[in-house]
Design a protein around this motif. Structure first.
Motif, mmCIF file in Angstrom:
data_model
loop_
_atom_site.group_PDB
_atom_site.id
_atom_site.type_symbol
_atom_site.label_atom_id
_atom_site.label_comp_id
_atom_site.label_asym_id
_atom_site.label_seq_id
_atom_site.Cartn_x
_atom_site.Cartn_y
_atom_site.Cartn_z
ATOM 1 N N ASP A 1 70.776 70.067 75.829
ATOM 2 C CA ASP A 1 72.231 70.171 75.862
ATOM 3 C C ASP A 1 72.666 71.543 75.348
ATOM 4 N N ARG A 2 73.994 71.774 75.404
ATOM 5 C CA ARG A 2 74.549 73.084 75.034
ATOM 6 C C ARG A 2 74.202 73.459 73.617
ATOM 7 N N ARG A 3 74.342 72.499 72.670
ATOM 8 C CA ARG A 3 74.099 72.776 71.258
ATOM 9 C C ARG A 3 72.662 73.263 71.049
ATOM 10 N N GLU A 4 71.722 72.554 71.686
ATOM 11 C CA GLU A 4 70.317 72.948 71.529
ATOM 12 C C GLU A 4 70.065 74.327 72.128
ATOM 13 N N PHE A 5 70.738 74.587 73.269
ATOM 14 C CA PHE A 5 70.565 75.886 73.917
ATOM 15 C C PHE A 5 71.006 77.014 73.000
ATOM 16 N N ILE A 6 72.200 76.812 72.386
ATOM 17 C CA ILE A 6 72.728 77.840 71.486
ATOM 18 C C ILE A 6 71.795 78.017 70.288
ATOM 19 N N LYS A 7 71.306 76.929 69.717
ATOM 20 C CA LYS A 7 70.385 77.008 68.580
ATOM 21 C C LYS A 7 69.154 77.801 68.956
ATOM 22 N N MET A 8 68.654 77.545 70.195
ATOM 23 C CA MET A 8 67.448 78.222 70.645
ATOM 24 C C MET A 8 67.703 79.718 70.762
ATOM 25 N N LEU A 9 68.902 80.038 71.326
ATOM 26 C CA LEU A 9 69.253 81.448 71.471
ATOM 27 C C LEU A 9 69.300 82.150 70.108
#
Lengths: 495, 303
Positions: B2-10
């Motif tokens: 999801d978006r939250r995980e994507f941002i965390k990964m970034l």
């Protein structure tokens, strides 16, 4: 021709002023311009130094050029070249023509006074009273401008414009007021009579007049003349241009005023070889000459028997390269070129410290300015070699005096306070001031190691930078006196 | 994801990458510190211009200190009427190079002057600093000693002293002394060089030099101190006068801490910083660090 004469006067005046302004340090160890050339061309300086020193001073032989011209065409120097003459003219320019009267141009027997001035001065030279430079117009002008006029102008421009155009730093000279007033006086008498100085006093003009006794220039007044005497009203030299017969060639400046002024165009100048061989009589009575001579023979020996002549004077610190005092006094014409050029302004005119003979000769006053170690400018500008030209190496080994420490005023000696500014500034290698370390008590009661200065008479050259920089500024604790100067065989300290 | 995980990964990726980037920049040990921000740079070489250029570059480059439009004063020792080889005054080539570097860094104007002890015209010419400065594009100034401003000093001996207004009206000052022996203070290095930036009767300042030197130095905050030790004067100081009094050290010391530079300067004469009263007191006054062991010193050889 009158216009040509005016142009010539302007050119020579500007040349004179230009060379005087160039008599200054400009970034090179030698001065680039022939700044003493006017004095080297001056036959009066040559004759006076010849009489006083019994020597022909090589640099002054340039005057033969002026002698040759004068013998041929008369007092053209007075009319066309002399810068003091041009200044007289510049002032008279303001005077309205209608106040000039014919008495101006008609020969006046009082004009013979200048011969007595010349005789008196030359007799003085014989007794080594070299006063010629006091009356010589070129020397007088250089001295007055250098010691009074230019410094005063500098002061004014600094005050108003905050900038100095004439020199790098503001010059300060003792007795400046006197030198300024003398020039003012010489110029102001033009009000009484135009070129009064030239006609009645100037010894150079007199000499040139004597040399003109057989010149080939002739003044002709033709039949058109109606004796209106307008020529006499404008005549500068007082030579009676109204009549060919009465015209006195030895007084004439060849200024062409009479030619221009004559309403009938009756006056003209030409050449005549036959007239040249018929000289006018010089109007001095033999009686007066003898009186002059006797006067000199009486006065000068009286001045010479002052005991100061035998005693060495401590304040008489002469510039490096100076001849020994006797010869120095005979050669120095008091032109003050050396005082003008001195980098630090330390060379000042004396009044009576060197006796009457030494009036206005230069001495170093270290409190005003010290002698810069790498500079030889004064020896370059002295026209008569009173300060002989020396190389830098010679100068740096010549002693002009010796430094003495007043232990009652010197901070380390008298107060136990560290200083040795004198040692710091001493320029010789190795230094002529060393220090010894002594143990003293400070005010706090603790022991301290103090450095006390000591002068080495073998090394000290008397340049005076120690006296100049000493922090006891009211009366320096280290000061120079003339003893041990190299130029004297007598004024020596150590064996 | 999801978006939250994507941002965390970034964010993690970015953090990781920058950590790696920064880590790559770090070397190990004190060399790393020296490269990054040394306290002093000691450069050695025979050509003054190259040595000082490399030294300044190693210290971070002139652009680190001079901003565009700055009015910079370069304050060499021009005090004495001595030619450069007698090591009584700063090396002219070194001064010229510093002028050039300041102008290249964007300085609006570079001034060079000193309140000399001998005649200033002679000093500027004989030392060759006048020509070197002007050739490099600096403005050579003759000081008006009467244009001064009284400045307060929090000292034991001095409470105030007049400073030349020509000095106060600049944005940055670079102190460029030459290392010499001195009869009174034993050595004259950077702090004593400030005597050429002040007005008043300087001869009085020689009375308690262990205090007066640092107290005068406290009036100035140099942007840079460049100690000329290409040639140093080891006898008959501070004037010298014979080439036998000069020794070649082929060294230039650059720093911002004027106490540190002077402290290092003492070692060039085989002495120690604590031997010099003026350095000890400067340190006590808080003007800088005198303990060389606490400083990072980068040395380099210049061809």
């Amino acid at each position: 021709m009158k216009i040509l004469r005016r142009i010539s006067q302007i050119i020579f005046l500007f040349l004179f002023l230009f060379l005087l302004i160039q008599t200054e340090y400009r970034g090179r160890d030698s001065i680039a311009y022939p700044v003493k050339i006017f004095l080297e061309l001056d036959p009066l300086v040559f004759i006076a130094t010849l009489i006083a020193t019994h020597k022909v001073i090589g640099g002054l032989l340039l005057c033969l050029f002026v002698v040759a011209i004068t013998v041929t065409v008369g007092r053209i120097f007075c009319g066309w070249v002399c810068p003091l003459g041009s200044l007289h003219n510049a002032l008279s320019f303001a005077k309205r023509k209608r106040y000039l009267n014919q008495a101006q141009g008609q020969y006046d027997s009082a004009q013979a006074v200048k011969y007595y001035v010349l005789i008196f001065l030359l007799i003085g030279a014989l007794f080594s009273f070299q006063f010629i430079g006091i009356f010589d117009p070129l020397s007088l002008l250089i001295r007055s401008l250098s010691l009074a006029v230019f410094p005063a102008l500098s002061f004014l421009t600094e005050l108003t414009l905050r900038k100095n155009f004439l020199s790098f730093r503001q010059p300060y000279y003792r007795d400046a007021v006197l030198f300024g007033l003398i020039l003012l006086g010489v110029l102001l008498v033009n009000i009484k009579r135009r070129r009064l100085w030239c006609k009645y006093i100037c010894p150079l003009g007199t000499l040139l007049g004597l040399l003109s006794f057989c010149n080939i220039v002739k003044l002709k007044v033709n039949e058109q003349c109606n004796s209106c005497m307008s020529c006499c009203a404008v005549c500068q030299g007082g030579c009676s241009p109204n009549s060919s017969k009465d015209w006195r060639r030895q007084e004439c400046f060849i200024c062409f005023n009479c030619v221009k002024e004559c309403p009938k165009k009756a006056i003209s100048f030409g050449f005549s070889f036959t007239d040249a061989l018929r000289p006018n009589a010089v109007d001095i009575k033999r009686r007066h000459i003898i009186q002059s001579l006797l006067g000199g023979l009486f006065i000068f020996p009286l001045l010479k028997i002052n005991p100061s002549a035998k005693l060495e004077s401590p304040g008489l610190i002469r510039p490096p390269g100076s001849k020994n005092e006797g010869e120095f006094l005979s050669r120095c014409i008091r032109c003050s070129e050396c005082m003008k050029v001195c980098l630090t302004g330390g060379l000042q005119p004396v009044t009576f410290e060197a006796g009457i003979e030494g009036i206005w000769t230069p001495v170093l006053v270290p409190r005003i300015g010290y002698c810069e170690f790498n500079c030889t400018l004064c020896s370059q500008v002295c026209p008569t070699g009173a300060i002989g030209k020396i190389s830098l190496k010679e100068k740096q080994h010549l002693k002009i005096g010796l430094a003495f420490i007043d232990k009652n005023r010197c901070l380390p000696h008298a107060f136990g306070i560290d200083c040795i500014v004198c040692e710091e500034h001493c320029p010789t290698s190795p230094k002529a001031i060393r220090f010894k370390e002594v143990r003293t008590m400070t005010e706090g009661g603790t022991e301290a190691l103090l450095k006390q200065p000591l002068v080495d008479p073998g090394r000290c050259i008397g340049c005076g930078i120690c006296e100049y920089k000493c922090p006891v500024i009211d009366r320096p604790a280290i000061y120079i006196t003339s003893i041990n100067e190299s130029r004297s065989n007598n004024n020596v300290l150590t064996v | 994801m999801d978006r939250r995980e994507f941002i965390k990964m970034l964010l993690a990726g970015a953090a990781g990458l920058s950590a790696l980037n920064v880590a790559g920049k770090f070397k190990t040990g004190l060399d790393a510190l020296a490269d990054f921000a040394p306290d002093l740079v000691v450069a050695k070489g025979s050509r003054a211009e190259s040595v000082v250029e490399e030294a300044v570059n190693a210290f971070g480059g002139m652009k680190r200190f001079i901003a565009r439009g700055d009015r910079v004063l370069i304050k060499p020792n021009i005090a004495w009427d001595r030619a450069p080889q007698f090591a009584a005054t700063t090396n002219p080539a070194l001064v010229g190079m510093l002028v050039r570097l300041c102008l290249e860094a964007g300085a609006k104007e570079v001034f060079v002057f000193d309140r000399t002890c001998n005649d200033p015209r002679r000093c500027y010419v004989t030392t060759e600093i006048g020509k070197a400065s002007q050739d490099a594009g600096a403005r050579l100034v003759y000081i008006d000693e009467s244009k001064v401003k009284e400045c307060p000093i929090n000292g034991n001996v001095l409470k105030n002293w007049p400073v030349l207004t020509d000095v106060l009206e600049t944005d940055k000052i670079i102190n460029v002394p030459i290392a010499k022996v001195h009869g009174l203070s034993k050595l004259t290095l950077g702090m004593k060089n400030w005597f050429g930036a002040i007005g008043g009767n300087r001869s009085r300042l020689h009375q308690r030099t262990e205090y007066t030197i640092p107290e005068i130095a406290s009036l100035f905050k140099p942007t840079l101190v460049v100690l000329d030790a290409i040639r140093i004067l080891t006898q008959n100081g501070p004037l010298g006068g014979d080439e036998s009094y000069v020794e070649r050290r082929n060294t230039v010391v650059v720093g911002q801490d004027q106490v540190a530079v002077d402290a290092y300067g003492t070692t060039l004469f085989g002495l120690k910083p604590q031997d010099m009263g003026f350095i000890v007191n400067a340190n006590k006054m808080g003007l800088g660090e005198m303990d060389l062991s606490k400083l990072t010193i980068k040395t380099l050889e210049v061809a």
